[in-house]
Scaffold this motif. Structure first.
Motif, PDB file in Angstrom:
ATOM      1  N   GLN A  78     -18.653  10.970  26.606  1.00 58.29           N
ATOM      2  CA  GLN A  78     -17.857  10.190  27.579  1.00 58.29           C
ATOM      3  C   GLN A  78     -18.447   8.791  27.766  1.00 58.29           C
ATOM      4  O   GLN A  78     -17.734   7.803  27.807  1.00 58.29           O
ATOM      5  N   GLU A  79     -19.785   8.757  27.841  1.00 51.72           N
ATOM      6  CA  GLU A  79     -20.472   7.479  28.047  1.00 51.72           C
ATOM      7  C   GLU A  79     -20.216   6.558  26.846  1.00 51.72           C
ATOM      8  O   GLU A  79     -19.928   5.379  27.005  1.00 51.72           O
ATOM      9  N   ARG A  82     -16.711   5.152  26.833  1.00 51.96           N
ATOM     10  CA  ARG A  82     -16.504   4.096  27.843  1.00 51.96           C
ATOM     11  C   ARG A  82     -17.138   2.796  27.370  1.00 51.96           C
ATOM     12  O   ARG A  82     -16.608   1.718  27.607  1.00 51.96           O
ATOM     13  N   GLN A 109     -13.129   9.196  36.122  1.00 55.08           N
ATOM     14  CA  GLN A 109     -14.512   9.341  36.619  1.00 55.08           C
ATOM     15  C   GLN A 109     -14.541   9.750  38.082  1.00 55.08           C
ATOM     16  O   GLN A 109     -15.579   9.674  38.733  1.00 55.08           O
ATOM     17  N   LYS A 111     -13.115   8.187  40.535  1.00 58.62           N
ATOM     18  CA  LYS A 111     -13.200   7.038  41.446  1.00 58.62           C
ATOM     19  C   LYS A 111     -11.810   6.443  41.623  1.00 58.62           C
ATOM     20  O   LYS A 111     -10.869   6.806  40.919  1.00 58.62           O
ATOM     21  N   ASN A 153     -13.384   0.017  32.085  1.00 59.23           N
ATOM     22  CA  ASN A 153     -14.630   0.716  31.727  1.00 59.23           C
ATOM     23  C   ASN A 153     -15.781  -0.236  31.418  1.00 59.23           C
ATOM     24  O   ASN A 153     -16.885   0.221  31.123  1.00 59.23           O
TER      25      ASN A 153
ATOM     26  N   SER B 160     -12.672  13.766  29.833  1.00 55.44           N
ATOM     27  CA  SER B 160     -13.155  15.032  29.267  1.00 55.44           C
ATOM     28  C   SER B 160     -12.002  15.717  28.535  1.00 55.44           C
ATOM     29  O   SER B 160     -10.845  15.321  28.701  1.00 55.44           O
TER      30      SER B 160
END
Lengths: 244, 252
Positions: A78-79, A82, A109, A111, A153, B160
């Motif tokens: 995921q990191e 992004r 995320q 948020k 991102n 995900s």
């Protein structure tokens, strides 16, 4: 100079009609931070595959790809995705408003998006479009919104896959300007696959010719177009220019 | 009902065959095979049930249920050919739904714990779960083929695998449940359910038959929802590889 992306002997093959088709045959290259690399070559030569390997949307069969010195498979996925954003040719939009689409990376995320208007303004879209259904936007507007969405991102690398090929010349020019601004202001490293040679020449710092799964020539853009070293590059440029 | 009466009822098949021939529908072979197959299957099941009821042994009932679940899982797994452990995922789902539903019915003594009740009701639960599993897999495949781009988009933005597939999963679960829900909406208005009709023909009080049918309706609704949801959540991780890429090439 610090290299942000490094490809080391990367191979990739796909199964097609029960046969293995080799798309990339051991390519190696480095991309310096903050530069724009334009990638040109015939259709099916493996250009887009290079992009999707850089953020692990596909996995290399052999070889390694390093982003900031770390192999892509060692990153938290995921990191990595992004950090290495990608923009697609048709700027896919999810069902919902422009705001729903713009805020998607933040929502993923858990948020909320702080200042959506800031992003709209940055990519040259008006605030009133936030409440419009994203799928109703024009091609150029969708592509800008897709860029804004990717920028949420704060990626340090942007992979662009034929992002202007479906746009008219004015919209294409506007998107081009936007990419140059992102590169200039945010020092984003950009790998840009394009079939438009004049665009590649205008925007690139470096240009690669990918043909039949190999990088035939990687050179500073000006040199690539004025004094190509490889005979196949000359032939490719001549063919494209004659066709035009 | 006498065997002669059953033989006479084949007249309906002959009528269908005649219509198929007259209108050149080409259904003759299918009609004959289906009728013969149904006859053989039902008679075999009838004799097996008679045997199981005669044993009056819980293990015989469990064995019978196990066979029913295996056959149902085998059938539904064909729709997911190529997906990892698809048979076991369906087998687990149907078994879980069966245990939960029967546990509820028997635990609260809603129905008597006799082989007659357990096997007949299980047939309805397992059959319904099998149909839902088929519908769900069919719809999921269609949705994934149509909306692959959306999955890719969410993954590319750092989502995900669950986030990338969730809207598609939700749509597939909803769609697979529509026939069950719609069918129950018109129950009694358009058609009398088979089991209720059977009870009434066998001489039961219609109100008693309705009560029992209501139990079945509620049970089927819950079994169908449970099947689609559990199966959905068991299947989705297998649609991706370890690098969180959608990988459904092997799904035939």
């Amino acid at each position: 100079m610090e290299s942000e992306i490094e490809l080391k002997n990367v191979c990739k093959a796909f199964m097609h009609d029960h046969e293995t088709v080799s798309v990339l045959k051991g390519i190696s290259a480095k991309v310096t931070k903050g530069t724009i690399v334009t990638i040109v070559g015939p259709s099916g030569s493996g250009k887009s595959t290079i992009l999707s390997l850089c953020n692990l949307l596909q996995t290399p069969d052999e070889g390694e790809i390093h982003i900031h010195g770390k192999e892509v498979r060692e990153w938290n996925i995921q990191e990595l995705r992004r950090l290495v954003g990608i923009a697609f040719q048709d700027a896919p939009m999810l069902k919902g408003t422009s705001l729903d689409n713009l805020s998607l990376p933040a929502r993923l995320q858990g948020k909320s998006l702080e200042n959506p208007k800031k992003y709209m303004k940055y990519v040259g879209l008006t605030e009133d479009l936030l409440s419009r259904q994203a799928k109703e936007l024009s091609g150029g507007q969708k592509q800008r919104l897709a860029f804004a969405r990717t920028l949420v991102n704060e990626p340090s690398v942007l992979l662009l896959d034929e992002v202007t090929s479906a746009l008219d010349s004015l919209a294409s020019h506007e998107v081009e300007e936007l990419v140059l601004r992102i590169n200039r202001e945010q020092h984003t490293t950009i790998l840009w696959v394009t079939h438009d040679l004049s665009q590649a020449e205008r925007v690139g710092d470096q240009t690669w010719l990918v043909m039949d799964g190999s990088i035939i020539e990687a050179a500073p853009t000006k040199q690539f177009f004025t004094e190509p070293k490889d005979v196949r590059t000359k032939q490719f440029l001549d063919m494209k220019r004659n066709y035009k | 009902m006498s065997l002669f009466a059953i033989l006479l009822s084949f007249g309906f098949v002959i009528l269908a065959l005649f219509l198929s021939q007259a209108f050149k529908l080409g259904l003759g072979r299918d009609l004959i095979i289906t009728s013969i197959r149904a006859t053989i299957q039902l008679f075999i099941v009838g004799y097996i049930l008679k045997m199981v009821f005669g044993f009056d042994n819980p293990f015989a009932v469990i064995l019978m249920l196990l066979i029913m679940i295996i056959v149902a899982a085998e059938n539904a797994a064909k729709r997911g050919k190529g997906l990892p452990y698809i048979f076991w995922k369906i087998f687990l789902t149907i078994s879980f739904v069966e245990i939960i539903t029967q546990g509820f019915l028997l635990g609260l003594q809603i129905v008597p714990a006799t082989p007659q009740y357990i096997i007949s009701i299980s047939g309805m639960i397992i059959g319904s779960s099998m149909v839902i599993a088929n519908l769900f897999l069919n719809r999921l495949k269609g949705e994934l083929e149509m909306r692959k781009e959306e999955v890719l988009l969410v993954l590319s933005l750092g989502g995900s695998i669950k986030q990338s597939i969730y809207p598609i999963l939700k749509q597939s679960i909803r769609s697979s449940l529509i026939p069950t829900i719609e069918g129950q909406k018109t129950i009694g208005l358009v058609q009398l359910p088979g089991m209720m009709t059977g009870q009434i023909i066998a001489g039961a009080d219609p109100i008693q038959a309705v009560r029992f049918q209501l139990l079945i309706v509620f049970m089927i609704l819950s079994a169908a929802s449970l099947t689609a949801i559990i199966l959905g959540f068991l299947i989705y991780p297998g649609l991706f590889n370890r690098h969180q890429q959608l990988d459904i090439q092997a799904w035939k």
